[in-house]
Structure formats: structure tokens, C-alpha cells
Enzyme design. Structure first.
Site, mmCIF file in Angstrom:
data_model
loop_
_atom_site.group_PDB
_atom_site.id
_atom_site.type_symbol
_atom_site.label_atom_id
_atom_site.label_comp_id
_atom_site.label_asym_id
_atom_site.label_seq_id
_atom_site.Cartn_x
_atom_site.Cartn_y
_atom_site.Cartn_z
ATOM 1 N N SER A 70 -1.403 0.630 -5.052
ATOM 2 C CA SER A 70 -0.790 1.374 -3.951
ATOM 3 C C SER A 70 -1.601 2.628 -3.657
ATOM 4 O O SER A 70 -2.392 3.100 -4.479
ATOM 5 C CB SER A 70 0.646 1.766 -4.305
ATOM 6 O OG SER A 70 0.647 2.693 -5.381
ATOM 7 N N HIS A 71 -1.391 3.192 -2.475
ATOM 8 C CA HIS A 71 -2.110 4.409 -2.105
ATOM 9 C C HIS A 71 -1.814 5.548 -3.072
ATOM 10 O O HIS A 71 -2.714 6.321 -3.432
ATOM 11 C CB HIS A 71 -1.735 4.825 -0.680
ATOM 12 C CG HIS A 71 -2.346 3.963 0.373
ATOM 13 N ND1 HIS A 71 -1.850 3.883 1.658
ATOM 14 C CD2 HIS A 71 -3.427 3.138 0.347
ATOM 15 C CE1 HIS A 71 -2.596 3.059 2.368
ATOM 16 N NE2 HIS A 71 -3.550 2.587 1.603
ATOM 17 N N ALA A 72 -0.555 5.673 -3.513
ATOM 18 C CA ALA A 72 -0.201 6.755 -4.435
ATOM 19 C C ALA A 72 -0.983 6.636 -5.737
ATOM 20 O O ALA A 72 -1.471 7.634 -6.281
ATOM 21 C CB ALA A 72 1.298 6.745 -4.711
ATOM 22 N N VAL A 111 0.822 -1.212 0.000
ATOM 23 C CA VAL A 111 0.000 0.000 0.000
ATOM 24 C C VAL A 111 0.854 1.259 0.000
ATOM 25 O O VAL A 111 0.469 2.285 -0.574
ATOM 26 C CB VAL A 111 -0.998 0.015 1.176
ATOM 27 C CG1 VAL A 111 -1.947 -1.167 1.085
ATOM 28 C CG2 VAL A 111 -0.300 0.045 2.524
#
Length: 381
Positions: free
Chosen positions: A336-338, A164
Site C-alpha cells: 500500500s502507499h502508506a 494502494v
């Protein structure tokens, strides 16, 4: 202060905790926990709940009232603290998580996606038994770039934080109905984060383990089944965080997929041969000067319209996403969060771009194609 067992969590406990409570009541494999609400923190009552969980390390996470909606995830914007063990550590973690809606990154995110909205001063806090995962990651029950009816799985060794946070380039598995693996891409997975002794340890992954998928074929089928159960329970495409320990699959978060995208357009023949390529993570094409960012000290150099180029991103970097025309990272995966935040902000992103920080030159114009995963030189049209 009020304490609610996770199995009894209601909407006042914040969306993350409430949805996990719904999943737990429906029989899904959710680690047990409790929710702390209200401004005061009472150590004795929290100690009693920790005893009920049996001791050991916990995950302490914000459970915001406004996060995990169908359009706004707050992915990585509120605080998560993993591996707290002692009562003192957990009390500090609870206070930090409760206060996280007021951080600069959360305010910046909220200002972009909910202009004029007033965020809460504090958030409920979820405390759960931490799963000491052998491997973990994220799955989406729809492709967030195209809306295709496939299950996307990102996986890496150790705790799912590596996936993440974008700290590693994970394995990617694409599964089409009724359960056929149509693509398996083995990621580099250079490091892993594990619970050891009294804390978290990041260590190198052995070469042999980097070169193989960390999810076996029967594990893929179990993850797909978990995702479909969550989708059926909540009635919409799901973004699921999962962990596997001692052969058992756990669901540690479930929220709606916030973007659905559309069919990918054809590659523009006018665009030059790519300088570098990576994982297409947020669709669209943007042009601008490459701005290499190595640390927070470089933030002041970023100007509106720059292409943000970095090894990986940290949640504290969210304000830069409001300036950037596009995002390029050396590590990370589509889930992923990005990548999630880039899609929500509507800016192209390409992640897992090997040696991006050396192949691209600060200030040089580049074109980022987040649909096809390419970065080319110059301002092409």
C-alpha cells in the site's frame, strides 16, 4: 498546452507517463491514453483525444517530473481521480492533478526526502482509459523489506485503489523463482470499489469471496510474467500496479522499488508478548505513546515520537509520518502507499492489524516491531 499520445510520451510528460509509454512501445498491455502538459487546458483538444479513446470512464493521474525515481516514489502524494466521464468532469480532474505538486502532503513528503529541493508548481497529467477491473492490485519484483528475489503480490476485488489506499487488507502471494508459490495469505477484503453506471461504488464483498483468493493459480503465473517483463524492460526491480478485466491482465503503472532493506534480525527475546500482530511492512523497532487518530480533527494531538494508530491512512496524512515514530493500521498490505512511504521515511510500520483501534489505548506506551509485525505494551529494550 501540449497533448501527447501515450505511445509517444517522452520524459517531458513526467515519469509515470513516460515509463508507461516505454512499456506500451515495448508491447506490454498498457491502457491507451494521452498526456496533457503546460498550464493552459484546451477543452476542444482534450475532447478530440477522448473521442479517440472511444469514450467511457477514464483515470486522470498526475505524472510528476520528480516522482517514480529509484529513491523517491511519491506514492499517493500526487492526485489521482478515477471514473471521470463527462468533458467537464475530466477538465476539472486535469486541473486538480496538474496542481497537486503544491498540496500540503506533496510539500511535506518532498521536504522529508529532498530537503531544500524546489518542487515544480505543476505536473503533466496522464489521462487513460479506466480498466473496469474484476480484481486488481500491486506487485513488487523484489521484497522491499529484505531485498529477497521473490515476487510479492497484493490483490483485492474490484479496482486497485482499494489496495494502494490501504482501504482493505488484501490477499498476499509470495512467489519464488522459478515460479513457486511459497506463501498465500488470504486477506479479509471486506469491501470493493467498482465502476458502475456513471460513477464509482464501494460495496461489501460477499463472505464467500472474502474467504478465497481473488487471483487463481494461472493468474499468479501471468502476473509474475508481467512483473518480470517490466523488470527486464527497465533494468531494475519494479513496483507494478495491475488490473484484470474479462480475463486480460493490464499494466497501469511501473516504477522502481525504492527500498531494498536487508535480512531480518532475530526477534528480541526481551520484548513482551504482543498485544496485537499484523503484516510487517516497514522494518525496524520503535517505541512511543500510542496516538489513536480517527480523522483529521485528531491531527493536532499528534506529537513527535508518537506511534500513529489508525484504521487506515489517507494521502493527506503524510505530514503525520514526519512526526510519527511508527505507524500501525487496521487495514492495508505491504504494498500500500502508506507502507511504501513508511519505508521511504525509515519508520517501522505494521499494517492489517485487526482491531488495533480497540486493542490499543491512546497515550499508553507501545513498542512497534515492523520487522516481525508485532505491537507490544511498554517501552522494551
Amino acid at each position: 498546452m501540449s497533448i501527447v499520445a501515450l505511445a509517444d510520451a517522452d520524459p517531458s510528460c513526467g515519469r509515470k507517463a513516460y515509463r508507461l509509454g516505454v512499456a506500451l512501445r515495448a508491447g506490454l498491455p498498457v491502457p491507451d491514453g494521452f498526456v496533457v502538459t503546460g498550464p493552459a487546458v484546451e477543452p476542444q483538444r482534450i475532447a478530440e483525444q477522448l473521442d479517440r479513446l472511444g469514450g467511457g470512464a477514464v483515470a486522470v493521474r498526475s505524472s510528476g517530473l520528480a516522482e517514480d525515481t529509484s529513491t523517491v516514489s511519491f506514492a499517493g502524494q500526487l492526485e489521482t481521480i478515477l471514473g471521470a466521464r463527462s468533458l467537464d468532469e475530466i477538465l476539472v480532474a486535469v486541473r486538480r492533478c496538474a496542481a497537486s505538486p503544491g498540496t500540503e502532503r506533496a510539500r511535506s513528503y518532498r521536504a522529508r526526502l529532498d530537503p531544500g529541493g524546489d518542487g515544480p508548481a505543476a505536473a503533466p497529467v496522464l489521462v487513460q482509459t479506466l480498466v473496469a477491473a474484476d480484481h486488481a492490485g500491486v506487485l513488487f519484483t523484489r521484497d522491499p523489506r529484505t531485498g529477497a528475489d521473490v515476487v510479492l503480490i497484493n490483490a483485492s476485488w474490484g479496482l486497485g485503489e482499494s489496495v494502494v489506499s490501504g482501504a482493505v487488507t488484501p490477499d498476499e502471494v509470495v512467489v519464488a523463482p522459478p515460479g513457486d508459490v511459497v506463501r498465500l495469505t488470504v486477506g479479509t477484503k471486506q469491501t470493493r470499489l467498482d465502476l458502475r453506471g456513471h460513477g464509482l461504488v464501494r460495496s461489501p464483498v460477499a463472505e464467500a469471496d472474502r474467504a478465497r483468493s481473488c487471483v487463481p493459480p494461472d493468474g499468479v503465473a501471468r502476473l509474475v510474467a508481467l512483473g518480470r517483463r517490466a523488470e527486464g524492460l527497465f533494468g531494475t526491480a519494479q513496483d507494478v500496479e495491475w488490473a484484470v478485466a474479462d480475463g486480460r491482465v493490464w499494466l497501469v503503472q511501473a516504477r522502481p522499488v525504492t527500498t531494498r532493506g536487508g535480512p531480518a534480525p532475530a526477534t528480541d527475546p526481551a520484548v513482551a508478548v504482543p498485544l496485537v500482530t499484523g503484516v510487517p511492512s516497514s522494518p525496524g523497532r520503535a517505541r512511543g505513546p500510542a496516538r489513536l487518530v480517527r480523522s483529521v480533527e485528531d491531527f493536532r494531538r499528534v506529537r513527535p515520537g508518537d506511534v500513529l494508530v489508525c484504521r487506515t491512512t489517507d494521502p493527506a496524512w503524510t505530514p503525520l509520518f514526519g512526526l510519527a515514530a511508527a505507524v500501525v493500521t487496521e487495514t492495508g498490505g505491504i504494498l500500500s502507499h502508506a507502507a511504501i512511504v513508511a519505508r521511504e521515511f525509515g519508520i517501522p510500520a505494521v499494517v492489517g492489524v485487526d482491531r488495533a483501534m480497540t486493542a490499543l489505548t491512546d497515550g499508553d506506551p507501545v513498542t512497534v516491531d515492523g520487522t516481525h509485525g508485532t505491537i507490544s505494551g511498554g517501552h522494551h529494550r
